[in-house]
Write an enzyme that holds these catalytic residues in place. Structure first.
Site, mmCIF file in Angstrom:
data_model
loop_
_atom_site.group_PDB
_atom_site.id
_atom_site.type_symbol
_atom_site.label_atom_id
_atom_site.label_comp_id
_atom_site.label_asym_id
_atom_site.label_seq_id
_atom_site.Cartn_x
_atom_site.Cartn_y
_atom_site.Cartn_z
ATOM 1 N N HIS A 1 0.868 -1.184 0.000
ATOM 2 C CA HIS A 1 0.000 0.000 0.000
ATOM 3 C C HIS A 1 0.905 1.234 0.000
ATOM 4 O O HIS A 1 2.018 1.186 0.529
ATOM 5 C CB HIS A 1 -0.855 -0.041 1.271
ATOM 6 C CG HIS A 1 -1.951 0.968 1.354
ATOM 7 N ND1 HIS A 1 -1.723 2.293 1.639
ATOM 8 C CD2 HIS A 1 -3.293 0.855 1.206
ATOM 9 C CE1 HIS A 1 -2.875 2.944 1.678
ATOM 10 N NE2 HIS A 1 -3.849 2.097 1.413
ATOM 11 N N ASP B 1 2.883 -4.394 7.922
ATOM 12 C CA ASP B 1 1.640 -3.631 7.803
ATOM 13 C C ASP B 1 0.507 -4.634 7.980
ATOM 14 O O ASP B 1 0.217 -5.430 7.082
ATOM 15 C CB ASP B 1 1.597 -2.967 6.423
ATOM 16 C CG ASP B 1 0.208 -2.462 6.053
ATOM 17 O OD1 ASP B 1 -0.713 -2.549 6.884
ATOM 18 O OD2 ASP B 1 0.049 -1.986 4.913
ATOM 19 N N GLN C 1 -4.802 -5.365 7.126
ATOM 20 C CA GLN C 1 -5.809 -6.290 6.601
ATOM 21 C C GLN C 1 -5.871 -7.605 7.381
ATOM 22 O O GLN C 1 -6.677 -8.476 7.068
ATOM 23 C CB GLN C 1 -5.526 -6.592 5.122
ATOM 24 C CG GLN C 1 -5.588 -5.373 4.223
ATOM 25 C CD GLN C 1 -6.979 -4.748 4.186
ATOM 26 O OE1 GLN C 1 -7.986 -5.428 4.376
ATOM 27 N NE2 GLN C 1 -7.037 -3.449 3.944
ATOM 28 N N LYS D 1 -10.533 -0.960 10.275
ATOM 29 C CA LYS D 1 -10.610 -2.162 9.439
ATOM 30 C C LYS D 1 -10.845 -3.403 10.292
ATOM 31 O O LYS D 1 -10.726 -4.533 9.816
ATOM 32 C CB LYS D 1 -9.327 -2.313 8.619
ATOM 33 C CG LYS D 1 -9.083 -1.169 7.626
ATOM 34 C CD LYS D 1 -7.828 -1.411 6.823
ATOM 35 C CE LYS D 1 -7.353 -0.163 6.092
ATOM 36 N NZ LYS D 1 -8.252 0.295 5.027
ATOM 37 N N CYS E 1 -4.643 2.352 -3.733
ATOM 38 C CA CYS E 1 -3.405 2.878 -3.147
ATOM 39 C C CYS E 1 -2.257 1.890 -3.338
ATOM 40 O O CYS E 1 -1.416 1.712 -2.444
ATOM 41 C CB CYS E 1 -3.583 3.218 -1.658
ATOM 42 S SG CYS E 1 -4.732 4.559 -1.377
#
Lengths: 410, 141
Positions: free
Chosen positions: A121, A198, A201, A224, A368
């Site tokens: 991202h 990261d 998700q 999220k 993104c």
């Protein structure tokens, strides 16, 4: 513990509404998940009964607010099998990554190396490009495989004695591919580098043991994972945080300030300058407890089944015409419930617009991840991303609407 | 279904590739991006005495953007620059303020009227005009 998709769906008031005359089929969960009553009530309860600034206050509301804020930190720590001191509240994944890019990045020297991947991202690319421009570091990119996974075979060739950090996406927001963290952590640590993930998700899909996974830094967002906007977390190992200089300066992160100098607070507050997002943190604490209340095994099975139904349905719609191109793993193994695809001759925004007319909320565009799009020579994809409240009806509405959209647009 | 913004005229325009090519040595040319979606439009113009002799586009974008670029380039021939700018202004007013939209030669843009109800898509229709203005601005007109 139980897992009843219909009952879970009933806990989300927004899912009861209609969109353009149809039931809402919300399949944009990789962008933002919805919030259950448990989270909404926790935020409402805090704001209506305990709202006050945290730390230093001696009145009742301030004490209650501080306690709620720190309890939320404790809930998040338990979710990650981590220590509370290792949980830094941020405004989201992006601010967590930027924190590392400044606090850790400022210790880097010209010629030091950071490795990211083409799957990232923008939030895990741009901060490192900015660091490159500030400090003269070298930024390297791991390529992606045809299945939309990070090509780990290329890692050995990129790692050097100058590698200071490898920062990778744990689960791709475009392809859903899940990184095999253990497969890379040992190699990265062997050259003396640190591993940042990261996790934006990943977090909606249940608690896990973060410290034993092999990462040194982990960033994620509340919105999220069924929590409010404006709250996120940077987790890092305590011994790393103890040695890390603060990023932003201000109130809440100090022990003492004189004209000559400032003595910083201990971790985690050293990294939380200014009034934090208190109610949002309380909401995040409620969200992790809500996720923990689910039967994790059945939740995973449910989402794998829906992902498989989506993949199979798209293949059926394609009818062997080669019209629909998948971007991501072909199966449901080592992937989270994110399905991206492109349709020859139909722009993702047109597809999303037409599906909105059926009450189906999708996301179209580059997500993104423009570098990834360039890798596959795409301007964008259409993405369906699933959460535990989604049902077969949601997937079938997507497939039915998509069939009509393809007929109209191609 | 959001079929109202994908009516037949829009789909015909979006699939019309007659003017979807580059002009060699254009008098004015510019490319613009829509940062929201990554769409990209290039407008090429061949001008004589401030009138359009030829207009073409290259669109990497959605059906609305492609249809708008076609409606602009297909009708630009023999028009002066002021008319093209005015057409963009009228289309903007139609989308954002309920204006009537362009008339006469450029009345194809009236087909975009229903897009007014979808604010996130206004920029799709207007991107070719952004490229047009940039091209003319770069030319110093």
């Amino acid at each position: 513990m139980s897992f009843d998709p219909a009952a879970i769906r009933a806990e989300f008031p927004i899912l009861q509404r209609e969109v353009r005359g149809h039931p809402l089929h919300y399949l944009d969960n990789a962008a933002t998940t919805q919030m259950p009553h448990a989270v909404l009530n926790a935020v409402h309860d805090h704001e209506t009964k305990h709202r006050a600034n945290v730390l230093r206050g001696v009145h009742t509301l301030a004490e209650e607010s501080t306690e709620a804020y720190e309890q939320a930190r404790g809930h998040v720590a338990r979710f990650l099998s981590a220590r509370s001191e290792e949980v830094i509240f941020t405004s989201g994944t992006t601010s967590a990554i930027n924190l590392v890019a400044h606090s850790l990045g400022n210790t880097f020297a010209e010629g030091d190396e950071v490795i990211v991947s083409d799957l990232e991202h923008h939030s895990n690319i741009v901060p490192w490009q900015m660091l490159r421009d500030r400090k003269g570091i070298v930024l390297k990119f791991l390529p992606v495989t045809n299945e939309g996974r990070i090509d780990l075979d290329a890692l050995d060739a990129l790692l050097t004695a100058r590698t200071r950090l490898v920062s990778l996406v744990h689960v791709s927001n475009v392809t859903g591919a899940e990184l095999d963290v253990r497969a890379v952590a040992e190699k990265i640590h062997a050259v003396g580098a640190k591993l940042m993930l990261d996790g934006a998700q990943r977090m909606a899909h249940g608690p896990f043991d973060l410290p034993t996974m092999g990462a040194d830094f982990y960033a994620f967002s509340g919105h999220k994972m069924y929590a409010p906007n404006g709250i996120g977390v940077l987790w890092a190992r305590q011994e790393i945080l103890e040695d890390l200089p603060p990023f932003q300066g201000g109130g809440e992160m100090i022990l003492a300030v004189t004209r000559e100098k400032t003595t910083f607070a201990a971790i985690p507050h050293r990294f939380e300058a200014g009034t934090p997002p208190i109610a949002q943190a309380v909401g995040l604490g409620a969200a992790v407890r809500w996720i923990e209340s689910l039967d994790q095994s059945r939740a995973e099975s449910h989402l794998k089944a829906l992902t498989g139904r989506t993949l199979d349905g798209l293949a059926t719609l394609d009818k062997g015409r080669g019209l629909i191109q998948m971007l991501g793993p072909s199966g449901t193994q080592a992937r989270m419930p994110v399905v991206s695809f492109s349709v020859n001759g139909a722009h993702p925004h047109d597809i999303c617009q037409m599906l909105d007319g059926f009450g189906v909320a999708l996301r179209g565009g580059h997500h993104c991840a423009q570098i990834l799009m360039d890798c596959f020579d795409l301007t964008g994809t259409t993405r369906a991303s699933l959460a535990v409240y989604n049902t077969t009806e949601d997937v079938d509405a997507l497939l039915t609407g998509l069939d009509q959209a393809i007929s109209r647009l191609t | 279904m959001a079929g109202d913004i994908y009516e037949d005229r829009i789909m015909i325009l979006s699939q019309d590739k007659t003017h979807a090519h580059r002009i060699e040595k254009p008098s004015a040319s510019a490319t613009v991006d829509n940062p929201l979606c990554g769409d990209r439009v290039t407008i090429d113009l061949r001008l004589e005495n401030n009138r359009v002799v030829e207009a073409s586009h290259h669109v990497r974008g959605c059906a609305l953007c492609a249809a708008s670029a076609t409606a602009l380039c297909a009708n630009a021939k023999d028009e002066d620059i002021a008319t093209l700018i005015a057409t963009g202004d009228q289309t903007t007013a139609m989308l954002k303020d309920g204006g009537a939209g362009p008339k006469g030669k450029f009345e194809d843009f009236a087909a975009f009227g229903p897009v007014a109800g979808y604010k996130s898509r206004h920029s799709c229709v207007l991107l070719p005009f952004d490229a047009l203005k940039k091209a003319l601005g770069a030319r110093g007109t």
